[in-house]
Design an enzyme around this catalytic site. Structure first.
Site, PDB file in Angstrom:
ATOM      1  N   LYS A 160       0.808  -1.228   0.000  1.00 45.45           N
ATOM      2  CA  LYS A 160       0.000   0.000   0.000  1.00 45.45           C
ATOM      3  C   LYS A 160       0.842   1.279   0.000  1.00 45.45           C
ATOM      4  CE  LYS A 160      -4.054  -2.070   2.147  1.00 45.45           C
ATOM      5  NZ  LYS A 160      -4.924  -2.138   3.326  1.00 45.45           N
ATOM      6  N   ASP A 194      -9.624   2.763   2.187  1.00 41.73           N
ATOM      7  CA  ASP A 194      -9.591   2.185   3.540  1.00 41.73           C
ATOM      8  C   ASP A 194     -10.134   3.183   4.562  1.00 41.73           C
ATOM      9  OD1 ASP A 194      -8.552  -0.311   3.006  1.00 41.73           O
ATOM     10  OD2 ASP A 194      -6.458   0.294   3.289  1.00 41.73           O
TER      11      ASP A 194
HETATM   12  P1  ATR Z   1      -1.085  -3.195   5.824  1.00 37.96           P
HETATM   13  O1  ATR Z   1      -1.000  -2.458   4.554  1.00 37.96           O
HETATM   14  O2  ATR Z   1      -2.235  -4.175   5.864  1.00 37.96           O
HETATM   15  O3  ATR Z   1      -1.042  -2.320   7.025  1.00 37.96           O
HETATM   16  P2  ATR Z   1       1.724  -3.708   6.073  1.00 37.96           P
HETATM   17  O4  ATR Z   1       1.979  -2.347   5.546  1.00 37.96           O
HETATM   18  O5  ATR Z   1       2.517  -4.851   5.539  1.00 37.96           O
HETATM   19  O6  ATR Z   1       0.207  -4.131   5.852  1.00 37.96           O
HETATM   20  O7  ATR Z   1       1.850  -3.647   7.663  1.00 37.96           O
HETATM   21  C1  ATR Z   1       1.654  -4.776   8.445  1.00 37.96           C
HETATM   22  C2  ATR Z   1       1.721  -4.397   9.925  1.00 37.96           C
HETATM   23  O8  ATR Z   1       1.455  -5.568  10.682  1.00 37.96           O
HETATM   24  C3  ATR Z   1       3.073  -3.885  10.372  1.00 37.96           C
HETATM   25  O9  ATR Z   1       2.883  -2.964  11.401  1.00 37.96           O
HETATM   26  C4  ATR Z   1       3.746  -5.167  10.897  1.00 37.96           C
HETATM   27  O10 ATR Z   1       4.738  -4.949  11.875  1.00 37.96           O
HETATM   28  P3  ATR Z   1       6.270  -4.607  11.430  1.00 37.96           P
HETATM   29  O11 ATR Z   1       6.296  -3.135  11.112  1.00 37.96           O
HETATM   30  O12 ATR Z   1       7.080  -4.975  12.611  1.00 37.96           O
HETATM   31  O13 ATR Z   1       6.556  -5.469  10.231  1.00 37.96           O
HETATM   32  C5  ATR Z   1       2.568  -5.838  11.544  1.00 37.96           C
HETATM   33  N1  ATR Z   1       2.749  -7.286  11.659  1.00 37.96           N
HETATM   34  C6  ATR Z   1       2.683  -8.197  10.665  1.00 37.96           C
HETATM   35  N2  ATR Z   1       2.912  -9.435  11.134  1.00 37.96           N
HETATM   36  C7  ATR Z   1       3.127  -9.309  12.477  1.00 37.96           C
HETATM   37  C8  ATR Z   1       3.396 -10.213  13.535  1.00 37.96           C
HETATM   38  N3  ATR Z   1       3.482 -11.525  13.316  1.00 37.96           N
HETATM   39  N4  ATR Z   1       3.545  -9.716  14.773  1.00 37.96           N
HETATM   40  C9  ATR Z   1       3.444  -8.396  15.015  1.00 37.96           C
HETATM   41  N5  ATR Z   1       3.188  -7.477  14.055  1.00 37.96           N
HETATM   42  C10 ATR Z   1       3.041  -7.921  12.807  1.00 37.96           C
END
Ligand code: ATR
Length: 292
Positions: A75, A111
């Protein structure tokens, strides 16, 4: 035979790009809506590796694909590959919908409309209160934008696995929206019980707890929740995440991701077709699929 004849030179193609993509309900939602509105459109999922993202945009133009939804993790990254983005997307720094306007790729953020539709019924309870947002990705950006602009919240605790990303987002909103009341935290649940417990609203914007990993939750500490709170999970599959179940067990009001999912989709649908998605029917249909 009729169904095979359905797709021809008059069919408009739209879809969703992301990685991974296989659990998305967007194809189901949009294809049912096209059918109900008698539109000659088809919506397809495209699992795209980051190394192919730029070529995918070129392919979109070359093939005359009318639009894409953009989902995690693209995104934010997608913006530099577009010709133009809406004013809202510029402030948010994330795009979840692309319209191919005769070869010009325009980015929008729908969104934020999903967040608004989900939280507006609670507006009076939220305004001027402390909110905790979990996650610092594209969905968190749209959520924080709505909290600042539409709900005038007093303070935002921004909690993320990678603390540095939460800090960057805090600085981003301080600069972009002149909102200086974001405090960043690393997602270490035992250290955050107080932060969670003192929030009027807690929002999970991460994919933690999403199907198939339904036993995961951003926090498993029940003391994070209480009966004065509202707890919102952007995840729609499952409708009752472990996070929401835990909040409900402590008496909090809970909001699942169904309205968010359908309302953001409805705005994208409108951008591509110029028509309104039959939102109520779609919500009922998706809900029954998810409950199966
Ligand atoms: P989106 O567009 O849906 O927000 P994204 O930009 O990929 O997707 O962001 C995903 C978010 O979920 C991030 O804040 C990520 O944390 P990191 O910045 O540390 O990567 C968080 N996230 C994804 N998997 C996670 C997990 N297993 N535990 C904790 N946070 C997670």
């Amino acid at each position: 035979m009729n169904s095979l004849n359905k797709f021809n030179h008059n069919t408009t193609v739209v879809g969703v790009i992301g990685h991974p993509i296989k659990h998305s309900f967007s194809p189901l939602m949009h294809n049912i809506s096209f059918e109900l509105n008698d539109l000659k459109y088809v919506y397809l999922p495209f699992d795209i590796l980051q190394s192919n993202l730029e070529d995918a945009m070129k392919g979109m133009v070359a093939l005359g694909i009318k639009g894409f939804n953009v989902t995690l993790p693209y995104k934010e990254k997608i913006i530099e590959l577009l010709n133009e983005i809406s004013e809202e997307s510029t402030i948010i720094g994330a795009v979840n919908t692309i319209v191919n306007d005769n070869g010009k790729l325009i980015g929008y953020n729908t969104d934020v409309h999903g967040v608004l539709a989900s939280l507006t019924p609670y507006k009076e309870e939220i305004t001027d209160k402390t909110v905790t947002v979990i996650g610092a990705g594209g969905s968190a950006r749209s959520t924080i934008f709505a909290l600042i602009r539409n709900f005038k919240v007093k303070k935002i605790n921004l909690v993320n696995r990678t603390a540095q990303k939460a800090e960057s987002l805090r600085d981003y909103f301080a600069a972009k929206m002149l909102y200086k009341s974001i405090k960043s935290f690393e997602l270490v649940p035992p250290d955050l019980v107080d932060v969670f417990a003192k929030s009027k609203l807690i929002i999970n914007t991460t994919s933690v707890g999403m199907f198939p990993d339904i036993d995961d939750s951003p926090t498993t500490i029940a003391e994070s929740f209480n009966n004065k709170q509202i707890v919102f999970d952007l995840i729609y599959n499952p409708l009752k995440t472990k996070f929401l179940k835990l909040a409900a067990s402590k008496g909090a009001k809970t909001i699942n991701g169904l309205t968010m999912f359908v309302e953001q989709g409805a705005k994208s649908f409108e951008l591509w077709t110029g028509e309104e998605m039959p939102v109520d029917k779609i919500k009922t249909t998706i809900k029954s699929y998810l409950e199966q």
